[in-house]
Design an enzyme around this catalytic site. Structure first.
Site, PDB file in Angstrom:
ATOM      1  N   ARG A   1     -24.955  -0.521  22.152  1.00 38.90           N
ATOM      2  CA  ARG A   1     -24.463   0.469  21.196  1.00 38.90           C
ATOM      3  C   ARG A   1     -23.523  -0.131  20.162  1.00 38.90           C
ATOM      4  O   ARG A   1     -23.336   0.404  19.092  1.00 38.90           O
ATOM      5  CB  ARG A   1     -23.707   1.588  21.928  1.00 38.90           C
ATOM      6  CG  ARG A   1     -24.531   2.366  22.920  1.00 38.90           C
ATOM      7  CD  ARG A   1     -23.658   3.238  23.770  1.00 38.90           C
ATOM      8  NE  ARG A   1     -22.778   2.388  24.580  1.00 38.90           N
ATOM      9  CZ  ARG A   1     -21.766   2.832  25.308  1.00 38.90           C
ATOM     10  NH1 ARG A   1     -21.472   4.104  25.335  1.00 38.90           N
ATOM     11  NH2 ARG A   1     -21.039   1.997  26.010  1.00 38.90           N
TER      12      ARG A   1
ATOM     13  N   GLN B 233       4.024   7.328  13.005  1.00 41.50           N
ATOM     14  CA  GLN B 233       3.262   7.690  11.822  1.00 41.50           C
ATOM     15  C   GLN B 233       2.160   6.664  11.613  1.00 41.50           C
ATOM     16  O   GLN B 233       2.327   5.497  11.947  1.00 41.50           O
ATOM     17  CB  GLN B 233       4.226   7.671  10.622  1.00 41.50           C
ATOM     18  CG  GLN B 233       3.701   8.182   9.328  1.00 41.50           C
ATOM     19  CD  GLN B 233       4.843   8.278   8.315  1.00 41.50           C
ATOM     20  OE1 GLN B 233       5.818   8.982   8.533  1.00 41.50           O
ATOM     21  NE2 GLN B 233       4.725   7.559   7.229  1.00 41.50           N
TER      22      GLN B 233
ATOM     23  N   ASN C 175      -0.402   5.287   8.474  1.00 42.98           N
ATOM     24  CA  ASN C 175      -0.637   5.331   7.038  1.00 42.98           C
ATOM     25  C   ASN C 175      -1.914   4.574   6.704  1.00 42.98           C
ATOM     26  O   ASN C 175      -2.331   3.687   7.445  1.00 42.98           O
ATOM     27  CB  ASN C 175       0.521   4.671   6.281  1.00 42.98           C
ATOM     28  CG  ASN C 175       1.844   5.344   6.557  1.00 42.98           C
ATOM     29  OD1 ASN C 175       1.920   6.561   6.703  1.00 42.98           O
ATOM     30  ND2 ASN C 175       2.894   4.564   6.646  1.00 42.98           N
TER      31      ASN C 175
ATOM     32  N   ARG D  51       0.528  -5.336  -3.071  1.00 44.46           N
ATOM     33  CA  ARG D  51       1.426  -4.252  -2.672  1.00 44.46           C
ATOM     34  C   ARG D  51       2.581  -4.865  -1.890  1.00 44.46           C
ATOM     35  O   ARG D  51       2.374  -5.585  -0.939  1.00 44.46           O
ATOM     36  CB  ARG D  51       0.688  -3.234  -1.791  1.00 44.46           C
ATOM     37  CG  ARG D  51      -0.400  -2.477  -2.522  1.00 44.46           C
ATOM     38  CD  ARG D  51      -1.110  -1.534  -1.557  1.00 44.46           C
ATOM     39  NE  ARG D  51      -2.185  -0.818  -2.191  1.00 44.46           N
ATOM     40  CZ  ARG D  51      -2.087   0.411  -2.691  1.00 44.46           C
ATOM     41  NH1 ARG D  51      -0.937   1.056  -2.638  1.00 44.46           N
ATOM     42  NH2 ARG D  51      -3.127   0.987  -3.244  1.00 44.46           N
TER      43      ARG D  51
ATOM     44  N   HIS E 157       7.731  -4.748   0.906  1.00 41.78           N
ATOM     45  CA  HIS E 157       8.470  -3.530   1.231  1.00 41.78           C
ATOM     46  C   HIS E 157       9.166  -3.618   2.583  1.00 41.78           C
ATOM     47  O   HIS E 157       8.675  -4.269   3.498  1.00 41.78           O
ATOM     48  CB  HIS E 157       7.518  -2.325   1.296  1.00 41.78           C
ATOM     49  CG  HIS E 157       6.762  -2.093   0.040  1.00 41.78           C
ATOM     50  ND1 HIS E 157       5.468  -1.632   0.049  1.00 41.78           N
ATOM     51  CD2 HIS E 157       7.097  -2.245  -1.259  1.00 41.78           C
ATOM     52  CE1 HIS E 157       5.040  -1.504  -1.198  1.00 41.78           C
ATOM     53  NE2 HIS E 157       6.013  -1.876  -2.012  1.00 41.78           N
TER      54      HIS E 157
ATOM     55  N   TYR F 294      -2.121   1.265   8.926  1.00 42.58           N
ATOM     56  CA  TYR F 294      -1.004   0.718   9.691  1.00 42.58           C
ATOM     57  C   TYR F 294      -0.179   1.816  10.341  1.00 42.58           C
ATOM     58  O   TYR F 294       0.005   2.896   9.799  1.00 42.58           O
ATOM     59  CB  TYR F 294      -0.137  -0.210   8.843  1.00 42.58           C
ATOM     60  CG  TYR F 294       0.429   0.371   7.583  1.00 42.58           C
ATOM     61  CD1 TYR F 294       1.747   0.810   7.537  1.00 42.58           C
ATOM     62  CD2 TYR F 294      -0.331   0.471   6.431  1.00 42.58           C
ATOM     63  CE1 TYR F 294       2.286   1.330   6.373  1.00 42.58           C
ATOM     64  CE2 TYR F 294       0.191   0.983   5.258  1.00 42.58           C
ATOM     65  CZ  TYR F 294       1.504   1.421   5.246  1.00 42.58           C
ATOM     66  OH  TYR F 294       2.027   1.952   4.090  1.00 42.58           O
TER      67      TYR F 294
ATOM     68  N   LYS G  18       7.211  -0.619  -9.782  1.00 42.93           N
ATOM     69  CA  LYS G  18       8.297  -0.714  -8.798  1.00 42.93           C
ATOM     70  C   LYS G  18       8.284  -2.080  -8.113  1.00 42.93           C
ATOM     71  O   LYS G  18       9.321  -2.725  -7.973  1.00 42.93           O
ATOM     72  CB  LYS G  18       8.180   0.410  -7.769  1.00 42.93           C
ATOM     73  CG  LYS G  18       9.248   0.361  -6.690  1.00 42.93           C
ATOM     74  CD  LYS G  18       9.277   1.582  -5.805  1.00 42.93           C
ATOM     75  CE  LYS G  18       8.001   1.751  -5.049  1.00 42.93           C
ATOM     76  NZ  LYS G  18       8.063   2.848  -4.066  1.00 42.93           N
TER      77      LYS G  18
END
Length: 182
Positions: free
Chosen positions: A23, A46, A48, A59, A62, A132, A167
């Site tokens: 499968r 959380q 994201n 990106r 951060h 993530y 930013k």
């Protein structure tokens, strides 16, 4: 899952252990007991996802300042990225060191990014999706970042960035900061 040490203290590259049959396959991507056995945070609050349409999109870098620092468990589920993390913990022996990791939908590797690290990625293909988990909720007042092209970090990106947010392009250089990073 196989947990591999990285050059940066407390960060881990995680390889899935697929179990297959006609499968396809099944693999765990997160297991609280295994994460805790390896001394990693395992309480993710959380999940994201980000989509980037164009190859070369960058990106980051951060992070969230204390008391909202977060661990991340990052996986590229479509396309390919180079994921970059920078240790910004002042007391760490790898302070301001960085490492690059290739995460793709084919290799299915995950990167565990501990609290106290800045995180970024650059897309290597068009139509990239990254998913993530994070261990802390987003707090806008705690948001911060490092400039992706800060000479002090000397990150060698795989290609010149094609898309960078305003930013991300304007985070202060490390030499311009008056306060500790983390």
């Amino acid at each position: 899952m196989h947990f591999h040490q990285t050059n940066l203290k407390d960060a881990r590259l995680i390889e899935l252990e697929p179990h297959g049959d006609k499968r396809g396959f099944f693999a765990r991507t997160m297991c609280r007991a295994e994460f805790e056995r390896h001394g990693l945070l395992s309480d993710f609050v959380q999940q994201n996802t980000s989509f980037s349409a164009h190859r070369g999109t960058l990106r980051g870098l951060h992070y969230q300042r204390q008391p909202h620092a977060e661990a991340k468990l990052v996986r590229c589920i479509r396309g390919a990225i180079v994921d970059v993390i920078v240790d910004i913990r002042k007391d760490s022996e790898t302070y301001l060191h960085h490492q690059l990791f290739e995460l793709t939908d084919a290799n299915r590797r995950q990167l565990y990014v501990p609290p106290g690290f800045a995180h970024s990625f650059q897309t290597l293909t068009d139509d990239v999706e990254v998913s993530y988990l994070v261990s802390a909720a987003y707090h806008p007042e705690a948001e911060s970042g490092l400039r992706y092209n800060d000479e002090r970090l000397a990150i060698e990106w795989p290609m010149p960035p094609t898309v960078v947010s305003e930013k991300d392009a304007s985070w202060p250089l490390i030499s311009e900061r008056n306060e500790e990073l983390f």
